[in-house]
Motif scaffolding. Structure first.
Motif, PDB file in Angstrom:
ATOM      1  N   ASN A 108       0.874  -1.121  -0.032  1.00 14.98           N
ATOM      2  CA  ASN A 108      -0.131   0.129  -0.045  1.00 14.98           C
ATOM      3  C   ASN A 108       0.807   1.231   0.064  1.00 14.98           C
ATOM      4  O   ASN A 108       0.313   2.445   0.286  1.00 14.98           O
ATOM      5  N   ASP A 109       2.132   1.321  -0.556  1.00 16.24           N
ATOM      6  CA  ASP A 109       2.936   2.222  -0.278  1.00 16.24           C
ATOM      7  C   ASP A 109       2.769   3.295  -1.235  1.00 16.24           C
ATOM      8  O   ASP A 109       2.693   3.398  -2.385  1.00 16.24           O
ATOM      9  N   GLN A 110       2.129   4.522  -0.575  1.00 14.11           N
ATOM     10  CA  GLN A 110       1.876   5.638  -1.114  1.00 14.11           C
ATOM     11  C   GLN A 110       3.164   6.652  -0.712  1.00 14.11           C
ATOM     12  O   GLN A 110       3.051   7.981  -1.163  1.00 14.11           O
ATOM     13  N   GLY A 111       3.954   6.390  -0.156  1.00 17.39           N
ATOM     14  CA  GLY A 111       5.130   7.218   0.397  1.00 17.39           C
ATOM     15  C   GLY A 111       5.931   7.675  -0.835  1.00 17.39           C
ATOM     16  O   GLY A 111       7.000   8.419  -0.643  1.00 17.39           O
ATOM     17  N   SER A 112       5.804   6.594  -1.678  1.00 19.01           N
ATOM     18  CA  SER A 112       6.860   7.112  -3.197  1.00 19.01           C
ATOM     19  C   SER A 112       5.727   7.029  -4.202  1.00 19.01           C
ATOM     20  O   SER A 112       5.012   6.035  -4.110  1.00 19.01           O
ATOM     21  N   PRO A 113       5.908   7.913  -5.300  1.00 17.96           N
ATOM     22  CA  PRO A 113       5.298   7.944  -6.446  1.00 17.96           C
ATOM     23  C   PRO A 113       5.565   6.638  -7.364  1.00 17.96           C
ATOM     24  O   PRO A 113       4.902   6.252  -8.318  1.00 17.96           O
ATOM     25  N   ASP A 114       6.530   5.855  -7.003  1.00 19.58           N
ATOM     26  CA  ASP A 114       6.786   4.581  -7.925  1.00 19.58           C
ATOM     27  C   ASP A 114       6.516   3.494  -7.380  1.00 19.58           C
ATOM     28  O   ASP A 114       6.297   2.552  -8.216  1.00 19.58           O
ATOM     29  N   THR A 115       6.112   3.266  -6.187  1.00 17.72           N
ATOM     30  CA  THR A 115       5.679   1.652  -5.872  1.00 17.72           C
ATOM     31  C   THR A 115       4.655   1.187  -6.472  1.00 17.72           C
ATOM     32  O   THR A 115       4.466  -0.010  -6.967  1.00 17.72           O
ATOM     33  N   LEU A 116       3.360   2.008  -6.797  1.00 14.76           N
ATOM     34  CA  LEU A 116       2.358   1.703  -7.383  1.00 14.76           C
ATOM     35  C   LEU A 116       1.781   2.576  -8.478  1.00 14.76           C
ATOM     36  O   LEU A 116       2.249   3.774  -8.697  1.00 14.76           O
ATOM     37  N   ILE A 117       1.358   2.061  -9.457  1.00 15.08           N
ATOM     38  CA  ILE A 117       1.184   2.839 -10.746  1.00 15.08           C
ATOM     39  C   ILE A 117      -0.433   2.226 -11.393  1.00 15.08           C
ATOM     40  O   ILE A 117      -0.373   0.956 -11.454  1.00 15.08           O
ATOM     41  N   SER A 141       9.351   3.902 -25.429  1.00 16.84           N
ATOM     42  CA  SER A 141       9.805   5.262 -24.758  1.00 16.84           C
ATOM     43  C   SER A 141       9.851   5.327 -23.363  1.00 16.84           C
ATOM     44  O   SER A 141      10.478   6.108 -22.708  1.00 16.84           O
ATOM     45  N   TYR A 142       9.091   4.501 -22.690  1.00 18.44           N
ATOM     46  CA  TYR A 142       9.202   4.169 -21.301  1.00 18.44           C
ATOM     47  C   TYR A 142      10.061   3.285 -20.582  1.00 18.44           C
ATOM     48  O   TYR A 142      10.292   3.184 -19.516  1.00 18.44           O
ATOM     49  N   HIS A 143      11.000   2.482 -21.497  1.00 19.26           N
ATOM     50  CA  HIS A 143      11.900   1.529 -21.006  1.00 19.26           C
ATOM     51  C   HIS A 143      12.891   2.121 -19.960  1.00 19.26           C
ATOM     52  O   HIS A 143      13.256   1.654 -18.799  1.00 19.26           O
ATOM     53  N   CYS A 144      13.559   3.275 -20.114  1.00 16.75           N
ATOM     54  CA  CYS A 144      14.461   4.041 -19.436  1.00 16.75           C
ATOM     55  C   CYS A 144      13.758   4.370 -17.922  1.00 16.75           C
ATOM     56  O   CYS A 144      14.307   3.923 -16.767  1.00 16.75           O
ATOM     57  N   THR A 145      12.660   4.822 -17.810  1.00 14.55           N
ATOM     58  CA  THR A 145      11.844   5.250 -16.633  1.00 14.55           C
ATOM     59  C   THR A 145      11.616   3.949 -16.007  1.00 14.55           C
ATOM     60  O   THR A 145      11.572   3.986 -14.932  1.00 14.55           O
ATOM     61  N   TYR A 146      11.160   2.866 -16.809  1.00 11.48           N
ATOM     62  CA  TYR A 146      10.634   1.707 -16.256  1.00 11.48           C
ATOM     63  C   TYR A 146      11.969   1.019 -15.281  1.00 11.48           C
ATOM     64  O   TYR A 146      11.753   0.756 -14.163  1.00 11.48           O
ATOM     65  N   ALA A 147      13.012   1.059 -16.088  1.00  9.59           N
ATOM     66  CA  ALA A 147      14.265   0.524 -15.355  1.00  9.59           C
ATOM     67  C   ALA A 147      14.624   1.163 -14.168  1.00  9.59           C
ATOM     68  O   ALA A 147      15.034   0.668 -13.146  1.00  9.59           O
ATOM     69  N   ALA A 148      14.590   2.756 -14.271  1.00  5.53           N
ATOM     70  CA  ALA A 148      14.941   3.372 -13.138  1.00  5.53           C
ATOM     71  C   ALA A 148      14.171   3.187 -12.114  1.00  5.53           C
ATOM     72  O   ALA A 148      14.377   3.395 -10.889  1.00  5.53           O
ATOM     73  N   THR A 149      12.975   3.264 -12.215  1.00  3.65           N
ATOM     74  CA  THR A 149      11.749   2.986 -11.190  1.00  3.65           C
ATOM     75  C   THR A 149      11.740   1.637 -10.626  1.00  3.65           C
ATOM     76  O   THR A 149      11.685   1.417  -9.396  1.00  3.65           O
ATOM     77  N   TRP A 150      12.048   0.722 -11.549  1.00  3.32           N
ATOM     78  CA  TRP A 150      12.130  -0.699 -10.840  1.00  3.32           C
ATOM     79  C   TRP A 150      13.522  -0.735  -9.841  1.00  3.32           C
ATOM     80  O   TRP A 150      13.446  -1.257  -8.711  1.00  3.32           O
ATOM     81  N   VAL A 151      14.605  -0.204 -10.350  1.00  2.00           N
ATOM     82  CA  VAL A 151      15.993  -0.327  -9.493  1.00  2.00           C
ATOM     83  C   VAL A 151      15.488   0.599  -7.988  1.00  2.00           C
ATOM     84  O   VAL A 151      15.975   0.357  -7.070  1.00  2.00           O
ATOM     85  N   GLY A 152      14.978   1.866  -8.325  1.00  2.00           N
ATOM     86  CA  GLY A 152      14.702   2.653  -7.044  1.00  2.00           C
ATOM     87  C   GLY A 152      13.706   1.858  -6.128  1.00  2.00           C
ATOM     88  O   GLY A 152      13.954   2.297  -5.014  1.00  2.00           O
ATOM     89  N   THR A 153      12.537   1.270  -6.604  1.00  2.00           N
ATOM     90  CA  THR A 153      11.724   0.715  -5.798  1.00  2.00           C
ATOM     91  C   THR A 153      12.616  -0.555  -5.088  1.00  2.00           C
ATOM     92  O   THR A 153      12.424  -0.675  -3.852  1.00  2.00           O
ATOM     93  N   LYS A 154      13.472  -1.253  -5.783  1.00  2.00           N
ATOM     94  CA  LYS A 154      14.115  -2.239  -4.997  1.00  2.00           C
ATOM     95  C   LYS A 154      15.115  -1.485  -3.963  1.00  2.00           C
ATOM     96  O   LYS A 154      15.055  -2.374  -3.042  1.00  2.00           O
TER      97      LYS A 154
END
Length: 187
Positions: A108-117, A141-154
């Motif tokens: 339920n993490d809404q403390g980061s804009p990246d955990t839930l989409i 066109s979303y691949h770079c953002t996707y990768a960065a968000t995945w890494v940031g969430t991990k």
């Protein structure tokens, strides 16, 4: 992004014992009195054009853009709220077993804009519980953002990656030299 990927610990995944209901999700959200659960709050926060909100958090109207497939969605019922790093992947990647409270906090993490989409149901269903070694969004066109968000969430949740996942992330980092990973450690 290379530096961020290098900060991720590498470990084999462990799926044995995983059950989705270990992660209590869609709790009362950030505002427990508004009648909207976490899922609906995410949908509301990501609207390009806000929907009408009726009693019981019933949503009508509104417009969203699904980042995974670059599809415009005009019916909230056709959206899924995706755990960016899927619950099964989180379970696989926990460095030590999480408590029920930590699992609920992640789910339920809404403390980061990246955990839930909020994304189209079709794109989320094609992803299921796959990591970037197994699935990438159809919107290139979303691949770079996707990768960065995945890494940031991990990194936010102190999760490990397996070797195939790490290699996929390094390949994406190579394709995304100006992409920055931003995150805050989870409480």
């Amino acid at each position: 992004m290379f530096e961020a990927v290098d900060r991720l610990p590498v470990a084999e995944e462990h799926r044995a014992g995983y059950k989705r209901d270990l992660y209590k999700h869609w709790n009362k959200g950030l505002n427990a009195t508004d009648g909207c659960d976490t899922r609906k709050e995410v949908i509301l926060s990501e609207a390009v054009e806000g929907p009408q909100v009726a009693a019981g958090c019933k949503l009508t109207g509104g417009v969203w853009r699904s980042a995974y497939d670059d599809v415009v969605v005009t019916d909230a019922g056709r959206l899924d709220v995706d755990h960016f790093v899927p619950l099964a992947e989180v379970y696989d990647s926990e460095r030590s077993p999480w408590s029920a409270a930590r699992r609920e906090a992640y789910a339920n993490d809404q403390g980061s804009p990246d955990t839930l989409i909020a994304v189209s149901a079709a794109s989320n269903r094609s992803k299921t519980d796959k990591d970037p070694a197994e699935w990438l969004p159809s919107a290139g066109s979303y691949h770079c953002t996707y990768a960065a968000t995945w890494v940031g969430t991990k990194l936010r949740w102190d999760l490990a990656v397996d070797e195939a996942e790490r290699q996929a992330l390094l390949g994406l980092a190579e394709d995304c030299p100006t992409t920055t990973v931003v995150y805050e450690p989870a409480p």
